[in-house]
Design a protein around this motif. Structure first.
Motif, mmCIF file in Angstrom:
data_model
loop_
_atom_site.group_PDB
_atom_site.id
_atom_site.type_symbol
_atom_site.label_atom_id
_atom_site.label_comp_id
_atom_site.label_asym_id
_atom_site.label_seq_id
_atom_site.Cartn_x
_atom_site.Cartn_y
_atom_site.Cartn_z
ATOM 1 N N ASP A 198 0.864 -1.182 0.000
ATOM 2 C CA ASP A 198 0.000 0.000 0.000
ATOM 3 C C ASP A 198 0.906 1.239 0.000
ATOM 4 O O ASP A 198 2.135 1.139 0.049
ATOM 5 N N TRP A 199 0.287 2.423 -0.049
ATOM 6 C CA TRP A 199 1.075 3.648 -0.173
ATOM 7 C C TRP A 199 2.104 3.797 0.942
ATOM 8 O O TRP A 199 3.269 4.120 0.708
ATOM 9 N N GLU A 200 1.655 3.574 2.166
ATOM 10 C CA GLU A 200 2.542 3.794 3.315
ATOM 11 C C GLU A 200 3.759 2.868 3.255
ATOM 12 O O GLU A 200 4.905 3.292 3.414
ATOM 13 N N ALA A 201 3.509 1.586 2.998
ATOM 14 C CA ALA A 201 4.600 0.608 2.928
ATOM 15 C C ALA A 201 5.493 0.875 1.715
ATOM 16 O O ALA A 201 6.714 0.695 1.773
ATOM 17 N N LEU A 202 4.884 1.314 0.619
ATOM 18 C CA LEU A 202 5.654 1.601 -0.597
ATOM 19 C C LEU A 202 6.634 2.749 -0.342
ATOM 20 O O LEU A 202 7.825 2.653 -0.670
ATOM 21 N N GLU A 203 6.140 3.827 0.250
ATOM 22 C CA GLU A 203 7.016 4.980 0.478
ATOM 23 C C GLU A 203 8.090 4.651 1.508
ATOM 24 O O GLU A 203 9.245 5.082 1.372
ATOM 25 N N ALA A 204 7.744 3.857 2.518
ATOM 26 C CA ALA A 204 8.749 3.423 3.496
ATOM 27 C C ALA A 204 9.818 2.569 2.804
ATOM 28 O O ALA A 204 11.019 2.719 3.067
ATOM 29 N N GLY A 241 1.624 14.378 -4.823
ATOM 30 C CA GLY A 241 0.428 14.782 -5.559
ATOM 31 C C GLY A 241 -0.804 13.991 -5.201
ATOM 32 O O GLY A 241 -0.874 13.331 -4.163
ATOM 33 N N ASP A 242 -1.761 14.062 -6.096
ATOM 34 C CA ASP A 242 -3.074 13.429 -5.934
ATOM 35 C C ASP A 242 -2.932 11.934 -6.230
ATOM 36 O O ASP A 242 -2.586 11.545 -7.344
ATOM 37 N N ARG A 243 -3.202 11.115 -5.221
ATOM 38 C CA ARG A 243 -2.995 9.669 -5.394
ATOM 39 C C ARG A 243 -4.118 8.987 -6.179
ATOM 40 O O ARG A 243 -4.073 7.773 -6.386
ATOM 41 N N GLN A 244 -5.094 9.778 -6.607
ATOM 42 C CA GLN A 244 -6.133 9.238 -7.501
ATOM 43 C C GLN A 244 -6.212 10.080 -8.766
ATOM 44 O O GLN A 244 -7.279 10.248 -9.352
ATOM 45 N N ALA A 245 -5.078 10.608 -9.170
ATOM 46 C CA ALA A 245 -5.025 11.539 -10.300
ATOM 47 C C ALA A 245 -5.274 10.836 -11.630
ATOM 48 O O ALA A 245 -4.947 9.668 -11.800
ATOM 49 N N LEU A 261 -1.246 1.958 -8.202
ATOM 50 C CA LEU A 261 -2.043 2.561 -7.124
ATOM 51 C C LEU A 261 -2.788 3.811 -7.590
ATOM 52 O O LEU A 261 -3.944 4.024 -7.252
ATOM 53 N N VAL A 262 -2.101 4.651 -8.379
ATOM 54 C CA VAL A 262 -2.743 5.889 -8.861
ATOM 55 C C VAL A 262 -3.826 5.571 -9.897
ATOM 56 O O VAL A 262 -4.885 6.190 -9.920
ATOM 57 N N GLN A 263 -3.557 4.596 -10.764
ATOM 58 C CA GLN A 263 -4.433 4.263 -11.899
ATOM 59 C C GLN A 263 -4.735 5.483 -12.771
ATOM 60 O O GLN A 263 -5.892 5.851 -12.997
ATOM 61 N N PRO A 264 -3.685 6.139 -13.280
ATOM 62 C CA PRO A 264 -3.912 7.331 -14.110
ATOM 63 C C PRO A 264 -4.517 6.959 -15.465
ATOM 64 O O PRO A 264 -4.410 5.811 -15.912
ATOM 65 N N GLN A 265 -5.116 7.941 -16.096
ATOM 66 C CA GLN A 265 -5.590 7.748 -17.472
ATOM 67 C C GLN A 265 -4.489 8.058 -18.475
ATOM 68 O O GLN A 265 -4.530 7.604 -19.609
#
Length: 215
Positions: free
Chosen positions: A33-39, A61-65, A142-146
């Motif tokens: 998840d985000w927290e573990a990824l950044e760690a 930035g926006d994690r759902q961008a 995680l972001v799933q950008p377009q």
């Protein structure tokens, strides 16, 4: 000329071994998840860049961008502050985003292909990009950008897994695992070559058209 002395066999260093992907490591990172990824990014020792960094620079930035921008690697200021695209290149990037109605942190996520600063801001090596790729893959998942925008050649090569010339790749729609990819110049390059800013503007307009067509 001196006769070449026999050299002792080199002990593999992290840099020497980083080009070989580790499927188990990639699979583990793909579950974070985000927290573990950044760690994990902050603690990473997968290549020699970890030895001289002040801190790793995951992304911001926006994690759902819908828009995700990928640069090359942190520079000196980013290494100091832990955020990508600060300083002059960051200000130019913010202006580029504003020109197409976007703002850092709002529907935009920004990351780098390589999370630690290469010495003297040199271009990241292939092995360094490979070592960091599982982190970038996970951020994209995680972001799933377009839309992904590759800023500069190393970022384009990381995203598309092929040799890329920016001049030849501009104005084309690429794909990475079903996500549209647009290639343009890195803001630091544009600061050195302001004559190409008009081309970068065309690329952003092309990206905006793709997004409008995607709805």
């Amino acid at each position: 000329a001196h006769a070449a002395r026999p050299q002792p066999a080199a002990t593999p260093t992290p840099a020497a071994t980083s080009a070989a992907p580790d499927p188990a490591r990639s699979a583990r990172i793909a579950t974070l998840d985000w927290e573990a990824l950044e760690a994990g990014i902050h603690d990473c020792r997968a290549c020699a860049l970890c030895e001289r960094r002040k801190q790793a620079v995951p992304g911001v930035g926006d994690r759902q961008a819908r828009w995700m921008l990928v640069g090359e690697a942190p520079g000196a200021e980013e290494d100091q502050r832990g955020e990508p695209f600060v300083g002059q290149a960051g200000r130019l990037l913010d202006n580029m985003l504003a020109a197409i109605g976007l703002k850092r942190g709002e529907d935009v996520y920004i990351a780098n292909a390589v999370k630690c600063r290469p010495p003297h801001n040199r271009t990241p090596e292939r092995g360094e990009i490979a070592a960091c790729l599982p982190y970038l893959d996970r951020q994209i998942a995680l972001v799933q950008p377009q839309l992904l925008i590759a800023l500069g050649r190393p970022a384009a090569q990381a995203l598309l897994d092929r040799e890329i010339a920016i001049s030849a790749a501009r104005g084309k729609r690429f794909e990475r695992a079903g996500v549209a990819v647009v290639v343009t110049y890195h803001p630091a390059y544009l600061l050195r070559n302001p004559q190409d800013k008009a081309k970068a503007w065309e690329d952003l307009c092309f990206a905006r058209r793709l997004m409008a067509e995607a709805g």
